[in-house]
Write a protein that holds these residues in place. Structure first.
Motif, PDB file in Angstrom:
ATOM      1  N   LYS A 206       0.840  -1.193   0.000  1.00 32.79           N
ATOM      2  CA  LYS A 206       0.000   0.000   0.000  1.00 32.79           C
ATOM      3  C   LYS A 206       0.875   1.243   0.000  1.00 32.79           C
ATOM      4  N   ASN A 207       0.504   2.185  -0.876  1.00 33.93           N
ATOM      5  CA  ASN A 207       1.212   3.447  -0.990  1.00 33.93           C
ATOM      6  C   ASN A 207       0.249   4.593  -0.731  1.00 33.93           C
ATOM      7  N   PHE A 208       0.734   5.623  -0.077  1.00 39.66           N
ATOM      8  CA  PHE A 208      -0.032   6.825   0.184  1.00 39.66           C
ATOM      9  C   PHE A 208       0.825   8.014  -0.229  1.00 39.66           C
ATOM     10  N   ILE A 209       0.176   9.090  -0.672  1.00 40.51           N
ATOM     11  CA  ILE A 209       0.899  10.253  -1.170  1.00 40.51           C
ATOM     12  C   ILE A 209       0.463  11.481  -0.374  1.00 40.51           C
ATOM     13  N   LEU A 210       1.439  12.206   0.171  1.00 37.07           N
ATOM     14  CA  LEU A 210       1.170  13.465   0.852  1.00 37.07           C
ATOM     15  C   LEU A 210       1.510  14.598  -0.103  1.00 37.07           C
TER      16      LEU A 210
ATOM     17  N   SER B  65      -0.549  25.628   1.631  1.00 33.61           N
ATOM     18  CA  SER B  65      -0.272  25.633   3.063  1.00 33.61           C
ATOM     19  C   SER B  65      -0.950  24.496   3.820  1.00 33.61           C
ATOM     20  N   LYS B  66      -1.718  23.669   3.127  1.00 32.72           N
ATOM     21  CA  LYS B  66      -2.367  22.523   3.757  1.00 32.72           C
ATOM     22  C   LYS B  66      -1.804  21.252   3.140  1.00 32.72           C
ATOM     23  N   TYR B  67      -2.004  20.138   3.824  1.00 34.55           N
ATOM     24  CA  TYR B  67      -1.452  18.861   3.359  1.00 34.55           C
ATOM     25  C   TYR B  67      -2.581  17.851   3.240  1.00 34.55           C
ATOM     26  N   VAL B  68      -2.636  17.192   2.098  1.00 34.43           N
ATOM     27  CA  VAL B  68      -3.665  16.188   1.862  1.00 34.43           C
ATOM     28  C   VAL B  68      -2.987  14.835   1.649  1.00 34.43           C
ATOM     29  N   LEU B  69      -3.534  13.812   2.295  1.00 30.93           N
ATOM     30  CA  LEU B  69      -3.048  12.443   2.119  1.00 30.93           C
ATOM     31  C   LEU B  69      -4.014  11.718   1.208  1.00 30.93           C
ATOM     32  N   GLU B  70      -3.462  11.135   0.142  1.00 29.35           N
ATOM     33  CA  GLU B  70      -4.274  10.394  -0.828  1.00 29.35           C
ATOM     34  C   GLU B  70      -3.796   8.955  -0.902  1.00 29.35           C
ATOM     35  N   ASP B  71      -4.718   8.060  -1.273  1.00 23.64           N
ATOM     36  CA  ASP B  71      -4.308   6.680  -1.521  1.00 23.64           C
ATOM     37  C   ASP B  71      -3.857   6.557  -2.974  1.00 23.64           C
ATOM     38  N   GLU B  72      -3.569   5.342  -3.401  1.00 17.64           N
ATOM     39  CA  GLU B  72      -3.060   5.110  -4.760  1.00 17.64           C
ATOM     40  C   GLU B  72      -4.048   5.521  -5.843  1.00 17.64           C
ATOM     41  N   ASN B  73      -5.341   5.555  -5.503  1.00 12.68           N
ATOM     42  CA  ASN B  73      -6.388   5.910  -6.463  1.00 12.68           C
ATOM     43  C   ASN B  73      -6.717   7.395  -6.421  1.00 12.68           C
ATOM     44  N   GLN B  74      -5.870   8.188  -5.785  1.00 10.38           N
ATOM     45  CA  GLN B  74      -6.029   9.632  -5.631  1.00 10.38           C
ATOM     46  C   GLN B  74      -7.285  10.006  -4.851  1.00 10.38           C
ATOM     47  N   GLN B  75      -7.730   9.101  -3.989  1.00  4.35           N
ATOM     48  CA  GLN B  75      -8.865   9.390  -3.120  1.00  4.35           C
ATOM     49  C   GLN B  75      -8.334  10.050  -1.849  1.00  4.35           C
ATOM     50  N   LYS B  76      -8.889  11.203  -1.499  1.00  7.12           N
ATOM     51  CA  LYS B  76      -8.427  11.946  -0.334  1.00  7.12           C
ATOM     52  C   LYS B  76      -8.837  11.230   0.949  1.00  7.12           C
ATOM     53  N   LEU B  77      -7.841  10.942   1.809  1.00  3.10           N
ATOM     54  CA  LEU B  77      -8.102  10.250   3.061  1.00  3.10           C
ATOM     55  C   LEU B  77      -8.179  11.205   4.238  1.00  3.10           C
ATOM     56  N   MET B  78      -7.277  12.198   4.263  1.00  8.16           N
ATOM     57  CA  MET B  78      -7.313  13.180   5.345  1.00  8.16           C
ATOM     58  C   MET B  78      -6.628  14.462   4.915  1.00  8.16           C
TER      59      MET B  78
ATOM     60  N   ALA C 126       5.674  13.463   8.014  1.00  8.75           N
ATOM     61  CA  ALA C 126       5.934  13.880   6.632  1.00  8.75           C
ATOM     62  C   ALA C 126       5.610  15.367   6.431  1.00  8.75           C
ATOM     63  N   ALA C 127       4.536  15.851   7.054  1.00 11.15           N
ATOM     64  CA  ALA C 127       4.195  17.276   6.952  1.00 11.15           C
ATOM     65  C   ALA C 127       5.281  18.124   7.620  1.00 11.15           C
ATOM     66  N   ASN C 128       5.764  17.701   8.782  1.00 13.43           N
ATOM     67  CA  ASN C 128       6.864  18.413   9.446  1.00 13.43           C
ATOM     68  C   ASN C 128       8.119  18.404   8.582  1.00 13.43           C
ATOM     69  N   TYR C 129       8.395  17.252   7.979  1.00  9.64           N
ATOM     70  CA  TYR C 129       9.553  17.091   7.084  1.00  9.64           C
ATOM     71  C   TYR C 129       9.415  18.032   5.891  1.00  9.64           C
TER      72      TYR C 129
END
Length: 154
Positions: A82-86, A94-107, A142-145
């Motif tokens: 499983k891969n997720f993209i921030l 200025s905001k961060y979105v986490l998506e799954d492999e299907n580009q569905q927004k998780l948080m 990852a957001a802090n990074y």
């Protein structure tokens, strides 16, 4: 859900009054950290020349991997494939979105800079409450990074 910076090195994940876990950095300018969820302890360690790859281990077994790509995204990969993209989002990125492999927004992580502590807190919003606390903590890391990389701290 919220992430509160309790001191300059510790970020605590809470859901209402319930403490779910925390990340503690080894030092103020360190990217090495420990994530704690209940009794589970995860070691977060940068690898490589430019620290562009980050290994997450539990009992010296790799459980996740974070890597920044050339598009400016951070990829969170788990051994199960499983891969997720921030990604950054918003008017000023200025905001961060986490998506799954299907580009569905998780948080969505909405940072709030605390001038008195000179640190960030995050409000976390989502359509479906995430069950994987480690994923939430790694997203925060990852957001802090990302903030550190974009501010020239690296």
């Amino acid at each position: 859900m919220k992430i509160q910076c309790t001191d300059k090195k510790t970020f605590e994940l809470t859901d209402g009054s319930e403490k779910l876990g925390h990340i503690t950095y080894d030092g103020l300018f360190s990217y090495s950290a420990n994530a704690v969820i209940g009794k589970d302890n995860y070691k977060i360690t940068p690898k490589g020349i430019f620290s562009s790859t980050i290994s997450v281990t539990k009992d010296e077994i790799e459980v996740a991997n974070l890597q920044m790509n050339w598009k400016g995204h951070i990829i969170i990969t788990f051994p199960n494939g499983k891969n997720f993209i921030l990604k950054t989002t918003g008017t000023f990125q200025s905001k961060y979105v986490l998506e799954d492999e299907n580009q569905q927004k998780l948080m969505l992580l909405n940072p709030d800079f605390n001038w008195s502590k000179f640190s960030y807190n995050y409000d976390i919003s989502f359509d479906h409450k995430p069950k994987d606390i480690l994923l939430i903590l790694l997203t925060t890391y990852a957001a802090n990074y990302f903030i550190a990389a974009m501010s020239g701290e690296m």
